[in-house]
Enzyme design. Structure first.
Site, PDB file in Angstrom:
ATOM      1  N   HIS A   1      -3.192   7.092   2.156  1.00  0.00           N
ATOM      2  CA  HIS A   1      -3.639   5.777   1.688  1.00  0.00           C
ATOM      3  C   HIS A   1      -5.032   5.513   2.253  1.00  0.00           C
ATOM      4  CE1 HIS A   1      -4.103   1.613   1.038  1.00  0.00           C
ATOM      5  NE2 HIS A   1      -3.755   1.230   2.249  1.00  0.00           N
TER       6      HIS A   1
ATOM      7  N   CYS B   1       0.813  -1.222   0.000  1.00  0.00           N
ATOM      8  CA  CYS B   1       0.000   0.000   0.000  1.00  0.00           C
ATOM      9  C   CYS B   1       0.848   1.274   0.000  1.00  0.00           C
ATOM     10  CB  CYS B   1      -0.952   0.011   1.182  1.00  0.00           C
ATOM     11  SG  CYS B   1      -1.918  -1.491   1.321  1.00  0.00           S
TER      12      CYS B   1
ATOM     13  N   ASN C   1     -10.341  -0.366   0.010  1.00  0.00           N
ATOM     14  CA  ASN C   1      -8.887  -0.198   0.062  1.00  0.00           C
ATOM     15  C   ASN C   1      -8.263  -0.909  -1.136  1.00  0.00           C
ATOM     16  OD1 ASN C   1      -6.158  -0.597   0.563  1.00  0.00           O
ATOM     17  ND2 ASN C   1      -6.421  -1.045   2.729  1.00  0.00           N
TER      18      ASN C   1
HETATM   19  O1  UT7 Z   1      -3.943  -1.257   3.553  1.00  0.00           O
HETATM   20  C1  UT7 Z   1      -3.044  -1.994   4.333  1.00  0.00           C
HETATM   21  C2  UT7 Z   1      -3.040  -1.473   5.684  1.00  0.00           C
HETATM   22  N1  UT7 Z   1      -4.200  -1.989   6.379  1.00  0.00           N
HETATM   23  C3  UT7 Z   1      -4.803  -1.230   7.250  1.00  0.00           C
HETATM   24  O2  UT7 Z   1      -4.456  -0.092   7.435  1.00  0.00           O
HETATM   25  C4  UT7 Z   1      -5.902  -1.839   8.098  1.00  0.00           C
HETATM   26  C5  UT7 Z   1      -5.792  -1.335   9.511  1.00  0.00           C
HETATM   27  N2  UT7 Z   1      -6.755  -1.933  10.391  1.00  0.00           N
HETATM   28  C6  UT7 Z   1      -8.064  -1.609  10.366  1.00  0.00           C
HETATM   29  O3  UT7 Z   1      -8.482  -0.820   9.539  1.00  0.00           O
HETATM   30  C7  UT7 Z   1      -8.952  -2.188  11.416  1.00  0.00           C
HETATM   31  O4  UT7 Z   1      -8.189  -2.898  12.349  1.00  0.00           O
HETATM   32  C8  UT7 Z   1     -10.056  -3.119  10.847  1.00  0.00           C
HETATM   33  C9  UT7 Z   1     -11.073  -2.306  10.082  1.00  0.00           C
HETATM   34  C10 UT7 Z   1      -9.460  -4.180   9.941  1.00  0.00           C
HETATM   35  C11 UT7 Z   1     -10.813  -3.810  11.982  1.00  0.00           C
HETATM   36  O5  UT7 Z   1     -11.355  -2.813  12.847  1.00  0.00           O
HETATM   37  P1  UT7 Z   1     -11.060  -2.836  14.412  1.00  0.00           P
HETATM   38  O6  UT7 Z   1     -11.776  -1.711  14.997  1.00  0.00           O
HETATM   39  O7  UT7 Z   1      -9.572  -2.904  14.611  1.00  0.00           O
HETATM   40  O8  UT7 Z   1     -11.739  -4.177  14.847  1.00  0.00           O
HETATM   41  P2  UT7 Z   1     -11.138  -5.376  15.699  1.00  0.00           P
HETATM   42  O9  UT7 Z   1     -10.382  -6.300  14.823  1.00  0.00           O
HETATM   43  O10 UT7 Z   1     -10.467  -4.827  16.914  1.00  0.00           O
HETATM   44  O11 UT7 Z   1     -12.465  -6.105  16.166  1.00  0.00           O
HETATM   45  C12 UT7 Z   1     -13.392  -5.475  17.070  1.00  0.00           C
HETATM   46  C13 UT7 Z   1     -14.550  -6.400  17.310  1.00  0.00           C
HETATM   47  C14 UT7 Z   1     -14.119  -7.806  17.700  1.00  0.00           C
HETATM   48  O12 UT7 Z   1     -15.062  -8.282  18.646  1.00  0.00           O
HETATM   49  P3  UT7 Z   1     -14.722  -8.286  20.221  1.00  0.00           P
HETATM   50  O13 UT7 Z   1     -13.473  -9.092  20.342  1.00  0.00           O
HETATM   51  O14 UT7 Z   1     -14.519  -6.840  20.579  1.00  0.00           O
HETATM   52  O15 UT7 Z   1     -15.938  -8.889  20.811  1.00  0.00           O
HETATM   53  C15 UT7 Z   1     -14.233  -8.596  16.432  1.00  0.00           C
HETATM   54  O16 UT7 Z   1     -14.505  -9.962  16.648  1.00  0.00           O
HETATM   55  O17 UT7 Z   1     -15.304  -6.550  16.118  1.00  0.00           O
HETATM   56  C16 UT7 Z   1     -15.396  -7.920  15.766  1.00  0.00           C
HETATM   57  N3  UT7 Z   1     -15.344  -8.004  14.310  1.00  0.00           N
HETATM   58  C17 UT7 Z   1     -16.421  -7.857  13.526  1.00  0.00           C
HETATM   59  N4  UT7 Z   1     -17.704  -7.619  13.815  1.00  0.00           N
HETATM   60  C18 UT7 Z   1     -18.567  -7.501  12.785  1.00  0.00           C
HETATM   61  C19 UT7 Z   1     -14.255  -8.208  13.522  1.00  0.00           C
HETATM   62  N5  UT7 Z   1     -14.611  -8.194  12.229  1.00  0.00           N
HETATM   63  C20 UT7 Z   1     -15.940  -7.968  12.218  1.00  0.00           C
HETATM   64  C21 UT7 Z   1     -16.879  -7.826  11.183  1.00  0.00           C
HETATM   65  N6  UT7 Z   1     -18.163  -7.575  11.509  1.00  0.00           N
HETATM   66  N7  UT7 Z   1     -16.526  -7.886   9.880  1.00  0.00           N
END
Ligand code: UT7
Length: 329
Positions: free
Chosen positions: A254, A122, A285
């Site tokens: 990005h 990216c 993305n």
């Molecule tokens: O382009 C390359 C570089 N990549 C990036 O910059 C990506 C950077 N990361 C992100 O953008 C974020 O970490 C994500 C969008 C991928 C995920 O968001 P987050 O706020 O970090 O979510 P998380 O992984 O911390 O998950 C939070 C909660 C979890 O539940 P608990 O453990 O709090 O109960 C997950 O199980 O959300 C849950 N979860 C979902 N819920 C509904 C994870 N994926 C999903 C989903 N739908 N798709």
């Protein structure tokens, strides 16, 4: 003693044009939630994404890159024989060799350009701007065609709800050529290989099993790194160009997550009125394509104009990052 002649180019370089191509298939959150256990509300809240674009059966990374490249050359007002180098940033090319750049250069009918791919995920487009700028000013190429292209939908693991909703397909191309005025600031770039496992497309393991390799990502780790270490790099890119936040008209980070963009904005303390790219909303993305596609969208909508001073920052798998100040074409 004979003296070795060295190459020299113009004092400055600039972006002469930008052009993009997006996947034809619109995949909204409702459709995405037929593949993964999620909701439109969760995806929008956590990322800002409403829909993403995937290739349809008529498109490939090669076709999108070639189409975007042709448009960028045309918009730059150049002929095929004036492009001396083609650089493509992609992680979606299925061949170890030859490079996608060679295939695109051939498809465009360019005459004998240097052509090669870079692998900087990216951050690849911003890495490429650094290379193209140096190549033009160093006299290695009069004009460089730089393309960021991804067809990531093929690499998405629909069994992984933590990443499947993010990625998309498209190509963004620019032509970088000589300039009378300083128009591209120094590229601030780097890498942290200790975080290599954080985002991964593990090719050969999958190929041996007969599968297409899939993206794995520890989202939280990338998020933390992007909003701390990389947010700091935006200041370095500005300072390297001798500018202050109030000198900027446009910010094109990005398009990874609107919450990352928001956090960077707080960090940068950009003045009101700076135009901020939010192309992720309807694009998702698209990795190496995201910065040029967002640039083109801002120019097309009239939100930004040619000559505006913009700050870019790319970051992703490696982990790697790169950013610079540049005038929009
Ligand atoms: O382009 C390359 C570089 N990549 C990036 O910059 C990506 C950077 N990361 C992100 O953008 C974020 O970490 C994500 C969008 C991928 C995920 O968001 P987050 O706020 O970090 O979510 P998380 O992984 O911390 O998950 C939070 C909660 C979890 O539940 P608990 O453990 O709090 O109960 C997950 O199980 O959300 C849950 N979860 C979902 N819920 C509904 C994870 N994926 C999903 C989903 N739908 N798709």
């Amino acid at each position: 003693m004979p003296t070795i002649k060295t190459a020299t180019g113009p004092a400055y370089s600039k972006l002469l044009s930008v052009a993009g191509v997006r996947g034809n298939r619109v995949v909204d959150n409702e459709e995405m939630c037929t593949y993964i256990d999620s909701s439109d509300e969760w995806i929008q809240q956590r990322t800002g994404i409403v829909e993403r674009r995937w290739v349809d059966e008529t498109q490939t990374a090669l076709s999108m890159a070639t189409e975007a490249g042709a448009k960028a050359i045309e918009r730059a007002g150049l002929n095929a024989d004036e492009i001396d180098a083609v650089i493509i940033s992609t992680v979606s090319h299925f061949k170890q060799t030859p490079s996608l750049a060679v295939e695109v250069a051939h498809g465009l009918g360019l005459s004998d350009p240097a052509a090669y791919d870079i692998s900087a995920a990216c951050a690849g487009f911003c890495y490429g701007i650094g290379q193209a700028d140096a190549m033009v000013r160093g006299g290695l190429a009069r004009n460089v065609l730089l393309i960021g292209v991804e067809a990531l939908s093929m690499f998405i693991d629909l069994a992984d709800r933590s990443t499947a909703f993010l990625f998309s397909d498209g190509a963004g191309a620019v032509v970088v050529g000589g300039s009378d005025e300083p128009s591209i600031g120094p590229t601030v770039w780097g890498s942290d290989g200790s975080q290599a496992p954080v985002i991964d497309i593990r090719s050969w393991d999958s190929v041996e099993k007969g599968d297409i390799p899939k993206i794995t990502m520890e989202g939280r780790a990338v998020f933390k790194w992007a909003t701390t270490a990389i947010a700091e790099k935006t200041h370095e890119a500005l300072a390297a160009a001798g500018l202050q936040p109030e000198d900027l008209q446009v910010f094109v980070p990005h398009q990874a997550n609107n919450r990352i963009t928001d956090s960077m904005l707080r960090h940068l303390k950009l003045p009101e009125g700076v135009v901020v790219a939010r192309d992720i909303t309807h694009m998702g993305n698209s990795s190496a394509a995201s910065v040029p596609l967002a640039m083109e969208a801002l120019l097309d909508s009239g939100a930004a104009k040619s000559g505006d001073i913009a700050l870019t920052i790319g970051f992703g798998a490696g982990l790697v990052y790169a950013g610079q100040v540049l005038r929009l074409p």
